[in-house]
Write a protein that holds these residues in place. Sequence first.
Motif, short mmCIF file in Angstrom:
data_model
loop_
_atom_site.label_atom_id
_atom_site.label_comp_id
_atom_site.label_asym_id
_atom_site.label_seq_id
_atom_site.Cartn_x
_atom_site.Cartn_y
_atom_site.Cartn_z
N MET A 75 20.05 3.59 2.49
CA MET A 75 18.80 3.38 3.25
C MET A 75 18.67 4.45 4.32
N SER A 76 17.48 4.94 4.49
CA SER A 76 17.24 5.94 5.54
C SER A 76 16.10 5.39 6.41
N LEU A 77 16.47 4.91 7.60
CA LEU A 77 15.52 4.18 8.44
C LEU A 77 15.32 4.85 9.79
N THR A 78 14.09 4.83 10.26
CA THR A 78 13.81 5.22 11.65
C THR A 78 13.19 4.01 12.34
N LEU A 79 13.71 3.69 13.52
CA LEU A 79 13.10 2.61 14.32
C LEU A 79 12.39 3.24 15.51
N TYR A 80 11.08 3.03 15.57
CA TYR A 80 10.28 3.44 16.73
C TYR A 80 10.37 2.31 17.72
N TYR A 81 10.83 2.61 18.92
CA TYR A 81 11.12 1.53 19.86
C TYR A 81 11.27 2.07 21.27
N HIS A 82 11.52 1.14 22.20
CA HIS A 82 11.98 1.53 23.53
C HIS A 82 13.09 0.57 23.93
N PRO A 83 14.17 1.07 24.55
CA PRO A 83 15.33 0.21 24.84
C PRO A 83 15.05 -0.95 25.80
N LEU A 84 13.93 -0.88 26.54
CA LEU A 84 13.61 -1.95 27.49
C LEU A 84 12.69 -3.01 26.88
N ALA A 85 12.03 -2.65 25.79
CA ALA A 85 10.93 -3.48 25.26
C ALA A 85 11.45 -4.72 24.53
N SER A 86 10.93 -5.86 24.93
CA SER A 86 11.49 -7.14 24.48
C SER A 86 11.36 -7.37 22.97
N TYR A 87 10.22 -7.05 22.38
CA TYR A 87 10.12 -7.26 20.93
C TYR A 87 11.03 -6.28 20.17
N CYS A 88 11.32 -5.15 20.77
CA CYS A 88 12.26 -4.21 20.15
C CYS A 88 13.67 -4.80 20.20
N HIS A 89 13.98 -5.51 21.29
CA HIS A 89 15.28 -6.18 21.39
C HIS A 89 15.49 -7.13 20.21
N LYS A 90 14.44 -7.84 19.86
CA LYS A 90 14.54 -8.83 18.77
C LYS A 90 15.02 -8.15 17.47
N VAL A 91 14.43 -7.00 17.15
CA VAL A 91 14.80 -6.28 15.92
C VAL A 91 16.18 -5.62 16.08
N LEU A 92 16.46 -5.11 17.27
CA LEU A 92 17.78 -4.49 17.48
C LEU A 92 18.90 -5.51 17.27
N VAL A 93 18.70 -6.74 17.77
CA VAL A 93 19.72 -7.79 17.57
C VAL A 93 19.97 -7.96 16.07
N ALA A 94 18.89 -8.02 15.28
CA ALA A 94 19.04 -8.18 13.83
C ALA A 94 19.76 -6.99 13.21
N LEU A 95 19.41 -5.78 13.61
CA LEU A 95 20.06 -4.57 13.07
C LEU A 95 21.55 -4.58 13.39
N TYR A 96 21.89 -4.98 14.62
CA TYR A 96 23.30 -4.99 15.02
C TYR A 96 24.06 -6.14 14.35
N GLU A 97 23.39 -7.28 14.15
CA GLU A 97 24.03 -8.39 13.42
C GLU A 97 24.42 -7.93 12.02
N HIS A 98 23.53 -7.18 11.41
CA HIS A 98 23.74 -6.74 10.02
C HIS A 98 24.51 -5.42 9.94
N ASP A 99 24.70 -4.78 11.08
CA ASP A 99 25.38 -3.49 11.10
C ASP A 99 24.66 -2.47 10.21
N ILE A 100 23.35 -2.41 10.34
CA ILE A 100 22.54 -1.48 9.55
C ILE A 100 22.32 -0.21 10.36
N ALA A 101 22.61 0.93 9.73
CA ALA A 101 22.43 2.22 10.43
C ALA A 101 20.95 2.60 10.45
#
Length: 220
Positions: free
Chosen positions: A1-27
């Motif tokens: 998989m080759s993924l780019t996440l457009y986000y900001h480290p402070l933004a709350s809805y971005c946190h929601k997806v980051l938690v999922a990415l880190y749970e799954h350990d997806i690069a």
Amino acid sequence: MSLTLYYHPLASYCHKVLVALYEHDIAFEPRTIDLGAEADRAELGALWPFCKFPLLRDHERQRTVPESSIIIEYLDPFAAARPPLIPRDANDALQVRLWDRIMDSYVHEPMQDIVLDHLRGTQGDVSGLRATIQTAYGLIDTQVATRSWAAGDTFSMADCAAAPALFYAHTLAPLPAELVHLRAYFDRLMDRPSVQRVLAEAKPYFPMYPFYSAIPARFL
Ligand SMILES: N[C@@H](CCC(=O)N[C@@H](CS)C(=O)NCC(=O)O)C(=O)O
């Protein structure tokens, strides 16, 4: 998989997806977007006209995936080695989607609207938004009285939604002392390694948050 996440480290809805990415350990390749910079807004807006993040670009499949819940659902089958964030059982999945909606609609969105009202200096009447958050607090307290996580005993998409919603809502409407189950759930969420990682990455940006002084010291 080759993924780019457009986000900001402070933004709350971005946190929601980051938690999922880190749970799954997806690069993924993180692409930080500064919504105050014209070029960044143009880049994000060309992919998603509402110009909101998180936004996922799957380069291999040539797919652009908006909306935090949809991104988590999109990624779930690709992380088959890990416990799914949306259960395979249809009834269990429905419960997860319901609690994901409750976290977004009745905690996250009113919280975001109160922050926006403050940032715009409109000084509108936010008592209705606060009342919605309090109602949600009571509902979540009852729900987690008999469960470890929002939709059962397995960490799910609903908990990805709950973590940033409750983290930021807590700075505007502290979790009531009498809601002991909600408070214990909040502590479980904040102790989750994926959530800790997201908060650690957000930490340098916390001073930009208008209610910075209300962030509990243990997160600073
Ligand atoms: N329903 C969307 C909400 C996304 C959202 O509101 N993102 C905020 C950041 S947390 C945003 O992009 N705000 C910028 C704006 O509204 O201009 C989702 O679940 O992804």
